[in-house]
Enzyme design. Structure first.
Site, short mmCIF file in Angstrom:
data_model
loop_
_atom_site.label_atom_id
_atom_site.label_comp_id
_atom_site.label_asym_id
_atom_site.label_seq_id
_atom_site.Cartn_x
_atom_site.Cartn_y
_atom_site.Cartn_z
N LYS C 76 0.86 -1.18 0.00
CA LYS C 76 0.00 0.00 0.00
C LYS C 76 0.90 1.23 0.00
O LYS C 76 1.95 1.24 0.68
CB LYS C 76 -0.88 -0.02 1.27
CG LYS C 76 -1.92 1.09 1.34
CD LYS C 76 -2.80 0.95 2.58
CE LYS C 76 -3.89 2.01 2.65
NZ LYS C 76 -4.75 1.88 3.84
N SER C 151 -9.78 2.08 3.06
CA SER C 151 -8.86 2.83 2.23
C SER C 151 -7.86 1.96 1.46
O SER C 151 -7.27 2.45 0.50
CB SER C 151 -8.06 3.80 3.10
OG SER C 151 -7.25 3.10 4.02
N SER C 175 -10.01 -0.37 7.20
CA SER C 175 -9.40 -0.15 5.88
C SER C 175 -8.73 -1.38 5.26
O SER C 175 -8.35 -1.34 4.09
CB SER C 175 -8.38 0.98 5.95
OG SER C 175 -9.06 2.21 5.97
#
Lengths: 477, 131, 486
Positions: C76, C151, C175
């Site tokens: 990420k 997210s 997330s």
């Protein structure tokens, strides 16, 4: 109209750790800009603070030395505001739960009395960087080397009522942090900085007046002047019917005045909240005990001991204990001379040595005469090898770097004449040389006694033992 | 205002969120919060504190938005929390890890300044700072 | 190859059935072909990846045999990667080449993992749909008109399309778990403090936790092993023993008690399809010998309000460092210092980030601190106490991960409040600091449904054990989004 001032001081003391409060970057002063600011100090994305154990120890040392309360835990909070010298946009400080609270520092007033000044709290926090205002094409330069340097901020209660007391408080505090070896206390380099909260009120008034905070006062003399300026400014504002605005002011030492700080014009809402990157700092009993064991003899303890053990006057003991280095010098010297000569040693240090150092703008650490040298001279006074008067010559020679007292005495032939027959012979010679004065003396003009002593001393180049000269003269006259 | 809030929430709760049953609002009198919770002026003030500039023409819409969110948030005041210790972190009772006082970070100014917007003579440059 | 788990790929590497370079090339090719549909990568580090793969192959040739040696994954873009652009999904960091690695990245490097690139995400991890990213929305591989969740939306989409055999993520309010559920993959959020946060760009420091998205619980266990544990660079990473998470995967879960919080199962507001899948999952766990018990988490209704005080408060402060002075976006020709700050921040941050900064600044400001921030911290304690009481009665808690399947792109982006409320099932684990895992539990109208298990602090092994056992008797986790390139 009679006025009285109320003063509270906030002192920022840089702790003498090798690395920063929350990072492993070095703290040495004077490095090239931004070479001692690591990514943590620079507030880069994703980096995290890790607390320096030694900084905590040093704060605890301070707390214990002023008999303060050390709560079982303290909390680091974020103080949020934007400023270019504050890389993260917040300063890690302590809010409601400081590491040290409720201590007392006794200060010594000019009249010799002592006055307790309460210390509200002392908390750990990180220092900010520096903005350099030299012109970079209309811009400022930011050096973040200092960012993250550990500080304790020591906040006093408004117990101080004059600029003199403020200076006495600061000097005591300064001496203490140097004794504790928690800070180098270097004021030029900003290791010991003071903000002064000053308000005035009419005598008899119970409510405190509106206060101003004066920043950037970085010497004892400037503190004194800034406070004096602020007190008289506030009085004249009030007397002319004005009001004091609660504000932050900056002391300008060149103009000897304070003026409002433009950057602090708007009231800031710091939005303190516990720093989620740091858990509460827990101080257990064992830790406190360990730190307690590392506490040195404190200045006021030393002062007491000098009076009771060494029979020094309160005044002398106070001077000698006022600085750690000075006390060390004195104690090193009396290691050789022994306790019996402590008073004599104290007199020489306070009188001649400090006088000479002052005159030459030196501090005790850079004294040309070492404690051992001084002790050697004291020993020769004590064993009557030299008189106090000759000692001044020896002292002067040692100051000039001519070696130990014994070297000087031998080289210059300064050994005191204590041989009775030699002194008798010298006295006889003088009496024969001055028959007129001898006759006058014998006729009752006793004030001439000093004249004869002087002549004998002069004839012996000051080396005759003055006491013996007195005795022999008395007999012969 | 609470009623308004409930209507707002009802409207807002999409099919997916209706399962939250908010308690009967009984806002403690002395804790009564301002109504509305945030005004356009507050929004301007807070934005300035956070060093954000907002488009003037967006402020009414933004404020309405924030009022909705804050109304939802304000429900935390419905619950009695007397004698409850605030929890700032899941392990706030754990002993804090401390580091030894050792210099571990070498000078990396070059790397840092390589990605800096403006530097000169080793310094970061910003518009004139006024004390 | 794309159907293989890390466990299987690791065996292939060990048996020299393939090399790391081959594996890496394979995934790079998949990214090249499929990612234009998804937009799940912000940066692909082809050259570096191949070099790392070659190095891993060399190490294997020398006899090294660590399970992750030579396995490619993608990070990420919230994890700092030295020498590689690290954006956190924001224009603010569009030019930020991180000069250091996050501890998670370092640990994976040490384990021989190959990094394929950096994954798209909601800006600064603020969002539940991956629509707040400066780099554009990410699409759900199961239906390109829908969101992948957020997210960690790049992580879940890339995983679902098997553009990497595993991805890293972070979980502040769900997330990792929510996008894992919406994309039909397995997502683990470890206990707060189990994995270092160093080098992970902070959103809300007391809630953020690094974890991973993978095909199976077993892969999560393999991936958790090297990164779990205390990090001297993170004061909030706890010094707790780290077990081998793969060692207990095959334990029987017969007799394990699983709590069903009655507040989560009122039936209202949940998609029928989600309810059905969750019920089926419960039945499956019963078959495996688990015993279910109704429990109560009475503060459930205040989780969302509490979260939306704590998270914005912390983010408002965490994001103050983005000021245009030392790195990142700086506005053109600032007139003065205030202008530099205000324009750099206003131009560099997106809408949602600004909204949360404003909420956070507001709840911390004088006059509101007690009623909002402090009060929320007290409610947080109550929420944590609820779980503590529950875990005296049960080993694990089961709940839906999300109330609905993936929603349409744009469906909620104009309405922040409804977006916030969609996090209701995941937020409590962050507030209480608990480990939780979302596992594929079926499909509703062709879209994946996730079910979530929560455990007491540091009981990841138990979570992974239960999830692994479930995956031994189900095949939802083996389904791969049917992406076709024309």
């Amino acid at each position: 109209m009679e006025w009285e001032a109320t003063i509270g001081l906030e002192v920022h003391v840089q702790l003498s750790t090798k690395s920063k409060l929350f990072s492993g970057a070095p703290t040495a002063y004077g490095a090239e800009p931004n070479t001692q600011a690591c990514f943590i100090d620079l507030g880069f994305p994703g980096v995290l603070p890790v607390l320096n154990r030694d900084a905590v120890m040093k704060a605890l040392k301070f707390g214990l030395s002023i008999g303060a309360e050390i709560p079982p835990y303290s909390v680091f909070s974020r103080k949020n505001y934007f400023y270019p010298d504050l890389p993260k946009g917040y300063q890690i400080s302590q809010g409601d739960h400081p590491i040290v609270s409720h201590g007392v520092l006794n200060i010594r007033l000019d009249n010799g009395e002592s006055k307790p000044i309460r210390i509200t709290r002392a908390h750990l926090e990180e220092d900010a960087g520096k903005s350099l205002h030299e012109d970079f094409h209309g811009q400022s330069g930011i050096d973040l080397n200092r960012a993250g340097t550990p500080l304790i901020e020591i906040v006093s209660e408004p117990d101080i009522t004059s600029s003199a007391e403020a200076v006495a408080y600061l000097k005591t505090l300064h001496s203490l942090v140097r004794y504790l070896e928690i800070s180098d206390g270097n004021m030029q380099e900003g290791s010991f900085r003071c903000d002064a909260n000053v308000s005035v009120r009419r005598k008899g008034e119970t409510k405190l007046g509106t206060r101003t905070e004066t920043k950037n006062v970085n010497s004892f003399r400037f503190v004194e002047k800034a406070i004096e300026y602020e007190i008289s400014r506030q009085i004249s504002v009030l007397e002319s019917g004005g009001e004091i605005v609660q504000e932050t002011r900056l002391y300008d030492s060149a103009k000897n005045e304070t003026r409002p700080m433009r950057s602090k014009e708007e009231a800031t809402d710091y939005r303190y909240f516990p720093d989620p990157d740091l858990l509460p700092l827990v101080i257990n009993e064992k830790w406190l005990k360990d730190v307690k064991e590392t506490l040195p003899e404190l200045p006021w303890e030393k002062q007491q001991r000098f009076v009771t053990e060494l029979d020094l006057s309160d005044y002398d003991a106070n001077i000698l204990s006022s600085q750690r280095e000075l006390a060390n010098y004195f104690e090193q010297a009396i290691k050789t001379t022994g306790k019996t000569a402590a008073k004599l040693t104290a007199n020489w240090i306070i009188g001649d040595l400090l006088g000479a150092l002052n005159k030459n703008n030196l501090d005790i650490a850079r004294s040309p005469i070492s404690p051992d040298q001084l002790a050697g001279m004291i020993a020769r006074i004590s064993d009557n090898t030299i008189s106090g008067k000759i000692a001044k010559t020896v002292f002067e020679a040692m100051w000039q770097g001519e070696g130990s007292a014994d070297d000087v005495i031998a080289k210059q032939g300064l050994t005191q004449i204590t041989d009775d027959s030699a002194i008798q012979q010298a006295v006889d010679e003088i009496l024969t040389s001055y028959p007129t004065q001898l006759a006058e003396y014998r006729a009752g003009k006793e004030s001439l006694f000093g004249f004869f002593v002087g002549q004998v001393m002069k004839a012996t180049k000051g080396k005759a033992n003055p006491q013996q000269v007195n005795e022999v003269l008395k007999k012969k006259l | 205002m609470i009623r308004v809030w409930q209507t707002v929430i009802k409207g807002l709760l999409s099919r997916s969120c209706r399962l939250i049953k908010f308690p009967n609002p009984n806002l403690n009198e002395e804790k009564k919060l301002a109504n509305p919770l945030i005004t356009e002026n507050d929004v301007r003030k807070v934005a300035h504190l956070a060093r954000l500039t907002l488009n003037e023409k967006d402020i009414p819409e933004r404020t309405k938005n924030l009022v909705n969110i804050l109304d939802m948030i304000a429900h935390i005041n419905d619950r009695d929390t007397q004698n409850i210790t605030p929890m700032s972190s899941p392990f706030a009772d754990t002993e804090l890890f401390l580091r030894d006082d050792i210099v571990t970070e070498p000078n990396k100014r070059d790397a840092a300044h390589l990605i800096a917007p403006a530097t000169e003579s080793g310094l970061y440059l910003v518009p004139q700072v006024i004390d | 190859m794309s159907h293989k788990t890390i466990a299987e790929l690791s065996a292939d590497l060990a048996q020299k059935k393939c090399s790391s370079v081959e594996l890496t090339r394979y995934y790079l090719q998949r990214i090249k072909t499929l990612d234009p549909l998804l937009n799940s990568f912000i940066t692909v580090t082809e050259e570096k990846a191949l070099a790392q793969a070659a190095a891993a192959d060399e190490r294997r040739a020398k006899g090294e045999n660590m399970p992750l040696l030579g396995i490619p994954i993608a990070h990420k873009d919230i994890f700092c990667t030295e020498g590689i652009k690290t954006t956190s999904g924001s224009k603010m960091l569009d030019n930020f080449i991180a000069p250091y690695d996050a501890t998670v990245v370092t640990k994976y490097k040490e384990a021989g993992v190959v990094c394929l690139g950096k994954l798209n995400m909601d800006e600064f991890a603020m969002g539940s749909s991956n629509e707040t990213s400066y780099y554009g929305a990410v699409k759900n591989p199961w239906d390109l008109t829908r969101v992948p969740g957020g997210s960690s939306g790049g992580s879940s989409a890339a995983m679902a399309a098997r553009l990497a055999p595993a991805t890293t993520g972070t979980d502040t309010g769900g997330s990792i778990r929510q996008p894992a559920a919406l994309c039909g993959v397995t997502g683990l959020k470890p206990t707060y403090g189990r994995v270092s946060r160093f080098g992970m760009i902070a959103f809300a420091s007391s809630l953020d936790q690094a974890g991973m998205l993978a095909a199976t619980a077993e892969d999560c266990a393999i991936l958790l092993n090297p990164i779990a544990g205390h990090d001297p660079k993170d004061s909030t990473s706890l010094d707790q023993p780290v077990p081998d998470y793969t060692a207990t995967l095959n334990n029987s879960i017969g007799g394990m008690t699983i709590g069903l919080p009655k507040e989560y199962f009122t039936g209202e507001g949940m998609d029928a399809g989600v309810t059905k899948a969750v019920e089926a999952a419960i039945a499956q766990f019963k078959k495996l010998g688990a015993v279910f018990k109704e429990i109560s988490l009475p503060t459930t209704d205040l989780c969302v309000p509490t979260y939306y005080v704590v998270a914005p408060a912390e983010c408002s402060s965490n994001l103050s460092r983005f000021d245009g002075v030392r790195y990142g976006y700086r506005c053109e020709d600032p007139k003065n210092l205030l202008d530099l700050y205000e324009r750099s921040r206003s131009e560099g941050f997106g809408e949602e980030v600004k909204r949360r900064i404003i909420i956070g600044t507001y709840v911390l400001s004088a006059g509101y601190y007690d009623a909002f921030y402090l009060k929320a911290q007290k409610i947080r304690r109550l929420i944590s106490n609820d779980f503590e009481a529950a875990f005296k009665e049960v080993d694990l808690v089961l709940a839906p991960t999300t109330p609905s399947t993936a929603f349409k792109l744009g469906e909620k982006s104009a309405d922040p409040l409804s977006m916030y409320l969609s996090d209701i099932f995941t937020i409590s684990a962050n507030l209480a600091g608990l480990p939780a895992i979302s596992i594929p539990a079926g499909f509703a109208e062709g879209l994946p449904v996730g079910v979530q298990l929560l455990a007491p602090h540091f009981q990841e092994a138990k979570l992974l054990n239960a999830a692994h056992q479930f995956q031994q008797v189900t095949d939802f986790h083996q389904k791969i989004a049917p992406l076709n390139v024309e």
